[in-house]
Design a protein around this motif. Structure first.
Motif, mmCIF file in Angstrom:
data_model
loop_
_atom_site.group_PDB
_atom_site.id
_atom_site.type_symbol
_atom_site.label_atom_id
_atom_site.label_comp_id
_atom_site.label_asym_id
_atom_site.label_seq_id
_atom_site.Cartn_x
_atom_site.Cartn_y
_atom_site.Cartn_z
ATOM 1 N N UNK A 1 18.392 64.771 58.651
ATOM 2 C CA UNK A 1 17.248 64.582 59.547
ATOM 3 C C UNK A 1 16.606 63.241 59.246
ATOM 4 N N UNK A 2 16.575 62.361 60.225
ATOM 5 C CA UNK A 2 16.149 60.978 60.015
ATOM 6 C C UNK A 2 14.772 60.886 59.389
ATOM 7 N N UNK A 3 13.829 61.715 59.824
ATOM 8 C CA UNK A 3 12.447 61.614 59.362
ATOM 9 C C UNK A 3 12.281 61.960 57.889
ATOM 10 N N UNK A 4 13.271 62.605 57.279
ATOM 11 C CA UNK A 4 13.167 62.984 55.875
ATOM 12 C C UNK A 4 13.598 61.870 54.937
ATOM 13 N N UNK A 5 14.100 60.782 55.486
ATOM 14 C CA UNK A 5 14.460 59.615 54.685
ATOM 15 C C UNK A 5 13.296 58.635 54.659
ATOM 16 N N UNK A 6 12.794 58.354 53.488
ATOM 17 C CA UNK A 6 11.748 57.350 53.320
ATOM 18 C C UNK A 6 12.343 56.158 52.560
ATOM 19 N N UNK A 7 11.854 54.976 52.874
ATOM 20 C CA UNK A 7 12.390 53.759 52.284
ATOM 21 C C UNK A 7 11.260 52.986 51.622
ATOM 22 N N UNK B 1 19.932 55.847 62.171
ATOM 23 C CA UNK B 1 20.943 56.125 61.153
ATOM 24 C C UNK B 1 22.296 56.264 61.814
ATOM 25 N N UNK B 2 23.332 55.949 61.033
ATOM 26 C CA UNK B 2 24.700 56.069 61.527
ATOM 27 C C UNK B 2 25.653 56.038 60.347
ATOM 28 N N UNK B 3 26.491 57.088 60.214
ATOM 29 C CA UNK B 3 27.580 57.101 59.236
ATOM 30 C C UNK B 3 27.126 56.672 57.845
ATOM 31 N N UNK B 4 26.188 57.425 57.260
ATOM 32 C CA UNK B 4 25.701 57.126 55.917
ATOM 33 C C UNK B 4 25.074 55.746 55.823
ATOM 34 N N UNK C 1 11.665 42.468 46.405
ATOM 35 C CA UNK C 1 11.674 43.555 45.446
ATOM 36 C C UNK C 1 12.781 44.544 45.720
ATOM 37 N N UNK C 2 12.881 45.596 44.897
ATOM 38 C CA UNK C 2 13.981 46.545 45.060
ATOM 39 C C UNK C 2 13.813 47.432 46.283
ATOM 40 N N UNK C 3 14.946 47.780 46.883
ATOM 41 C CA UNK C 3 14.988 48.729 47.995
ATOM 42 C C UNK C 3 15.411 50.082 47.443
ATOM 43 N N UNK C 4 14.650 51.133 47.756
ATOM 44 C CA UNK C 4 14.970 52.482 47.315
ATOM 45 C C UNK C 4 14.892 53.440 48.504
ATOM 46 N N UNK C 5 15.739 54.465 48.478
ATOM 47 C CA UNK C 5 15.693 55.526 49.474
ATOM 48 C C UNK C 5 15.172 56.782 48.803
ATOM 49 N N UNK C 6 14.205 57.431 49.434
ATOM 50 C CA UNK C 6 13.569 58.617 48.880
ATOM 51 C C UNK C 6 13.801 59.771 49.842
ATOM 52 N N UNK C 7 14.418 60.836 49.334
ATOM 53 C CA UNK C 7 14.638 62.050 50.111
ATOM 54 C C UNK C 7 14.006 63.192 49.328
#
Length: 707
Positions: free
Chosen positions: A226-232, A244-247, A260-266
């Motif tokens: 679910x796209x909305x559950x991915x925070x960046x 989003x598309x294919x990981x 600065x660093x890029x992080x994905x938060x789920x």
């Protein structure tokens, strides 16, 4: 003799002690393994069929080397490692201690209480996954009423999506973490095996240098469905994923981010950071009170002659800012550094005779050039060629008009490595920008085919032509030819670092089309355009592209076309328009964009011209990713070749490239043809062309200036 006998027998106790000491030092198992030990069981109660995990040490990784009993009843070994055994409580088992035997050693552990009517868990499938993963819990003594049941993952409550007496379905909740799965039915609980919550992982970000407002592609795995559950998080600034598309997640760099660093938060799971650089010296150009400017640094006409028409055709750039150019009508290529100094010049006119050159690409140590020549011109001199003529038409492989030539030059020296001439028995032709290289190193050439290239291709069944894309291996071997029957002829081809292929073409109805293809050259998305042509597409991080060229139809409201206008259009991954600009450099004639490329960090730069090739003037157009014009040189009625005393270099550009150096400065290079002298140049060739047309290359820097 008696004395010797006494000595021997007196030594036997000592020898026995030494042997026993050696055995003891090798462990209590008698076979070199440590004594087994049980440190815990999970769960400690449940009905028959419950999956029981025994934790400890000294177990055997082979199932058959371990024996398990519960309350004296033998239990099967489901899986084994040196520190963990799994079993299921057998039918008929009674409450009692859990025992494990390894070899000749038996160890007793905590007591397991058999409760025939209590809920029990026999399996959790899968036993690992990311937030939002669907999970099936199998067991016994559940309920078909979801209201009687609660499920948790290491204490985090999860929804009961479906329920029956022996199976439950749920979803890993947002705040889940590693730990056991627990099912409670009418106040009675059952503990299951541990569930491993997979944290998001970033494999790469594209590009790794951006400006605010640019689109960033984050590639990895274990993102939420679910796209909305991915925070960046970008340098501590939180933002959302736009698509989003294919990981792969896509987001726009928000204002105020400096790097600065890029992080994905789920949920509560956070990926490791990936470094990101923000270009600050161009960032202000995205504001309203700053103007981007292109400052001319140098001009070169190194490949011109005084007695020939020297039409520069195409240009490529490598990762170090070196430029590679090829002339159209003479077999000449050259390499220049980012300061415009010649590194080498390669003349292969006698080796690859009678060839009209159309495109050039560079990949690591290889430079690839593509052209076309008459099929009757078989003598290619010193070049070693393998021919791929079809013999399906009248058994004659040499009929028709022109064939395609692909050749490799060494990027370090310019020496000719190999060349291939290929095509159908009929007329085969190229347009501009018809060569591209995949990340795998395979070379693509798009062409118009009138007949089969290989026995697996067939004659066009609609009209007289089809688009063909030939794929070559690095050593020059023809690997495959994909015939695209929906299209009649190609305009251009490009690739991105994800092995996607972007094609500008004409369909069977004569309309212009854009298509995105997979690396296996299957069409994934396409759209029909009202424009007259699509020059080489500029791939964008989301799988879409920026296309450009000229149009005879108005693309923007309240704008009229005089003969034809230049245009630039942003297409999404499915081919739908996101924004478009129709550009007229002056009001006296037609205009068009001839070449374009992505600026490091974000935005695109295009080169265009007005009027004819002989009397026209070259122009620049630069646009932000969101479509805002940053710099349109024609808006001030001048060109980027305006020199001292208001003198201007006439001609038309054919290609543009960009490069960001180690100091962060963005350089822009253009290639084209001139029909006039170049004011301000100090070399001896600063005269009007005697052969009709001369090539030129320019080097510029992009800078932000206060308006």
């Amino acid at each position: 003799m008696k004395r010797l006998y006494d000595i021997k027998h007196s030594l036997r106790p000592v020898a026995f002690f030494i042997v026993m000491l050696f055995v003891a030092s090798c462990g209590g198992g008698g076979n070199g393994t440590p004594n087994p030990e049980i440190t815990g069981i999970q769960p400690d109660s449940g009905p028959p069929g419950t999956l029981l995990t025994i934790e400890g040490k000294g177990f055997s990784p082979q199932n058959t080397d371990n024996t398990i009993s519960i309350g004296g009843t033998s239990a099967p070994v489901e899986s084994a490692s040196e520190s963990e055994l799994k079993t299921k409580v057998p039918e008929g088992a009674s409450s009692g201690p859990v025992k494990v035997t390894v070899g000749q050693e038996t160890v007793s552990g905590p007591q397991f209480t058999v409760e025939a009517k209590a809920p029990g868990i026999s399996s959790v499938e899968p036993d690992s996954g990311m937030i939002g993963t669907d999970v099936t819990i199998k067991g016994m003594n559940f309920s078909s009423n979801p209201a009687d049941i609660s499920i948790s993952f290491n204490g985090a409550d999860a929804a009961v999506n479906d329920a029956s007496d022996d199976q439950l379905k749920t979803t890993v909740p947002d705040n889940a973490s590693d730990g056991s799965v627990k099912v409670t039915v009418n106040q009675k609980s059952a503990m299951g095996p541990d569930f491993n919550v997979l944290a998001p992982k970033i494999k790469a970000i594209k590009p790794d240098t951006v400006v605010q407002g640019a689109t960033l592609a984050i590639k990895g795995k274990y993102f939420a469905d679910e796209l909305s559950k991915n925070k960046i998080s970008i340098g501590g600034t939180m933002t959302n994923a736009d698509s989003a598309k294919s990981d792969t997640l896509y987001t726009v760099i928000p204002k105020g981010v400096t790097g600065g660093p890029v992080k994905v938060i789920v949920g509560e799971q956070i990926s490791e950071g990936m470094p990101l650089d923000i270009i600050t010296n161009l960032q202000a150009c995205y504001g309203n009170d700053i103007q981007l400017d292109a400052n001319l640094q140098w001009v070169s006409q190194g490949l011109t002659t005084s007695d020939k028409d020297d039409k520069s055709q195409d240009m490529a750039i490598d990762s170090n800012g070196n430029l590679y150019v090829v002339l159209r009508d003479r077999g000449v290529a050259a390499k220049y550094d980012s300061n415009g100094d010649e590194v080498w010049k390669s003349n292969f006119d006698t080796k690859l005779k009678s060839t009209t050159w159309r495109g050039i690409e560079v990949d690591a140590n290889s430079v690839y050039i593509v052209g076309e020549r008459g099929v009757s011109d078989q003598d290619l001199g010193e070049a070693k060629l393998k021919y791929h003529f079809s013999t399906l038409k009248d058994g004659n492989s040499n009929t028709g008009g022109r064939d395609i030539v692909l050749a490799r030059l060494d990027a370090g020296s310019g020496s000719l490595g190999w060349a291939q001439q290929f095509g159908s028995p009929d007329l085969d032709e190229l347009n501009h920008e018809t060569v591209a290289v995949l990340p795998s190193g395979e070379i693509l050439v798009s062409a118009r085919m009138s007949g089969p290239f290989t026995p697996t291709n067939k004659e066009p069944d609609k009209g007289s032509h089809d688009v063909a894309i030939a794929k070559f291996q690095k050593n020059g071997t023809l690997q495959s030819v994909q015939q695209i029957e929906a299209y009649t002829a190609p305009y251009s081809i490009a690739t991105d670092d994800q092995s996607q292929v972007f094609l500008g073409a004409r369909n069977d109805d004569g309309n212009t089309v854009f298509a995105r293809l997979s690396s296996s050259l299957q069409i994934e998305a396409s759209s029909e355009q009202v424009t007259r042509q699509i020059k080489q597409p500029i791939p964008m991080p989301d799988g879409g592209a920026v296309v450009y060229g000229n149009t005879g139809t108005s693309l923007e409201a309240n704008k009229n076309v005089y003969i034809k206008d230049a245009y630039v259009q942003r297409l999404g991954s499915g081919g739908a328009e996101q924004w478009v600009h129709q550009q007229k450099f002056d009001d006296s004639g037609s205009t068009k964009y001839n070449g374009g490329v992505r600026i490091p960090g974000g935005g695109v730069v295009l080169v265009g011209q007005n009027a004819s090739e002989i009397g026209g003037l070259p122009y620049l157009g630069i646009y932000a990713d969101g479509g805002r014009p940053l710099f349109i040189d024609g808006s001030k009625k001048s060109t980027f070749f305006e020199f001292e005393n208001d003198k201007k270099g006439r001609g038309f550009p054919s290609a543009v490239e960009t490069y960001r150096d180690a100091n962060g400065e963005v350089h822009l290079f253009t290639l084209g043809v001139t029909t006039s002298s170049w004011p301000g140049r100090s070399d001896d060739d600063n005269i009007d062309p005697k052969g009709g047309k001369d090539m030129w290359i320019t080097g510029m820097t992009l800078e932000c200036e206060q308006q």
